[in-house]
Write a protein that holds these residues in place. Structure first.
Motif, PDB file in Angstrom:
ATOM      1  N   GLN A  88       0.815  -1.206   0.000  1.00 20.05           N
ATOM      2  CA  GLN A  88       0.000   0.000   0.000  1.00 20.05           C
ATOM      3  C   GLN A  88       0.853   1.262   0.000  1.00 20.05           C
ATOM      4  OE1 GLN A  88      -3.515  -0.077   2.615  1.00 20.05           O
ATOM      5  NE2 GLN A  88      -2.628   1.716   3.583  1.00 20.05           N
ATOM      6  N   LEU A  89       0.389   2.271  -0.692  1.00 19.66           N
ATOM      7  CA  LEU A  89       1.058   3.573  -0.762  1.00 19.66           C
ATOM      8  C   LEU A  89       0.055   4.638  -0.347  1.00 19.66           C
ATOM      9  CD1 LEU A  89       3.407   5.470  -1.846  1.00 19.66           C
ATOM     10  CD2 LEU A  89       2.158   5.441  -3.992  1.00 19.66           C
ATOM     11  N   THR A  90       0.463   5.522   0.569  1.00 21.05           N
ATOM     12  CA  THR A  90      -0.405   6.607   1.019  1.00 21.05           C
ATOM     13  C   THR A  90       0.228   7.936   0.623  1.00 21.05           C
ATOM     14  OG1 THR A  90      -1.077   5.277   2.909  1.00 21.05           O
ATOM     15  CG2 THR A  90      -1.584   7.617   3.003  1.00 21.05           C
ATOM     16  N   LEU A  91      -0.570   8.754  -0.057  1.00 15.97           N
ATOM     17  CA  LEU A  91      -0.142  10.092  -0.461  1.00 15.97           C
ATOM     18  C   LEU A  91      -1.040  11.106   0.227  1.00 15.97           C
ATOM     19  CD1 LEU A  91      -0.240   8.797  -3.974  1.00 15.97           C
ATOM     20  CD2 LEU A  91       1.815   9.972  -3.269  1.00 15.97           C
ATOM     21  N   LYS A  92      -0.469  12.235   0.633  1.00 15.11           N
ATOM     22  CA  LYS A  92      -1.287  13.284   1.241  1.00 15.11           C
ATOM     23  C   LYS A  92      -1.008  14.593   0.519  1.00 15.11           C
ATOM     24  CE  LYS A  92       1.935  14.685   4.815  1.00 15.11           C
ATOM     25  NZ  LYS A  92       2.134  14.969   6.208  1.00 15.11           N
ATOM     26  N   GLU A  93      -2.008  15.443   0.521  1.00 19.12           N
ATOM     27  CA  GLU A  93      -1.868  16.738  -0.119  1.00 19.12           C
ATOM     28  C   GLU A  93      -0.919  17.587   0.720  1.00 19.12           C
ATOM     29  OE1 GLU A  93      -4.756  19.925  -2.329  1.00 19.12           O
ATOM     30  OE2 GLU A  93      -5.490  18.917  -0.547  1.00 19.12           O
ATOM     31  N   ALA A  94       0.134  18.076   0.088  1.00 11.41           N
ATOM     32  CA  ALA A  94       1.149  18.835   0.820  1.00 11.41           C
ATOM     33  C   ALA A  94       0.788  20.305   0.928  1.00 11.41           C
ATOM     34  CB  ALA A  94       2.508  18.681   0.137  1.00 11.41           C
ATOM     35  N   LEU A  95       0.195  20.856  -0.115  1.00  8.53           N
ATOM     36  CA  LEU A  95      -0.143  22.272  -0.131  1.00  8.53           C
ATOM     37  C   LEU A  95      -1.649  22.443  -0.051  1.00  8.53           C
ATOM     38  CD1 LEU A  95       2.235  23.433  -3.006  1.00  8.53           C
ATOM     39  CD2 LEU A  95       2.613  23.606  -0.563  1.00  8.53           C
ATOM     40  N   GLY A  96      -2.165  22.501   1.136  1.00  8.80           N
ATOM     41  CA  GLY A  96      -3.596  22.696   1.300  1.00  8.80           C
ATOM     42  C   GLY A  96      -3.923  24.175   1.347  1.00  8.80           C
ATOM     43  N   ASP A  97      -4.518  24.704   0.281  1.00 11.87           N
ATOM     44  CA  ASP A  97      -4.900  26.108   0.204  1.00 11.87           C
ATOM     45  C   ASP A  97      -6.369  26.228   0.577  1.00 11.87           C
ATOM     46  OD1 ASP A  97      -5.298  28.754  -0.350  1.00 11.87           O
ATOM     47  OD2 ASP A  97      -4.624  28.661  -2.428  1.00 11.87           O
TER      48      ASP A  97
END
Length: 118
Positions: A88-97
């Motif tokens: 499994q790979l988890t990605l998260k939004e780095a730049l939350g505007d």
């Protein structure tokens, strides 16, 4: 003086064609990512390495292969690899505007599970 007057006469019709901005509509934010710039449609094809450092192999809808490791940023720094597990790979939004509507701020890709396989 004559040259300046001619220039203004050329620019006058263009300025008359411009539409006034609606004051009740929010200004567009050009820095907002489009849904096409989300990793949600990516496919996880493989993971190699040990528990201390794993690499994930991903295929984008355009057919581009990517190698990702923890803490790596993708899509012009908008997304960051949060975790690479065995399957499994988890990605998260780095730049939350706050001005940009975010449909999702975390994407989990799993080996063998794609949108077509439900």
């Amino acid at each position: 003086m004559n040259k300046n007057l001619g220039l203004w006469l050329l620019l006058l019709p263009i300025s008359l064609l411009a539409q006034p901005r609606d004051p009740f509509r929010p200004l567009p934010s050009p820095d907002c990512a489009t849904p096409a710039e989300s990793p949600a449609s990516w496919q996880l094809k493989g993971i190699i390495g040990q528990a201390t450092l794993r690499y994930a192999w991903i295929v984008t809808p355009a057919g581009q292969w990517l190698r990702a490791k923890p803490r790596q940023t993708l899509l012009a720094g908008r997304w960051q690899v949060e975790q690479v597990l065995e399957r499994q790979l988890t990605l998260k939004e780095a730049l939350g505007d706050p001005a940009c509507p975010a449909a999702e701020n975390r994407v989990v890709l799993t080996l063998g599970k794609h949108k077509e396989e439900k």
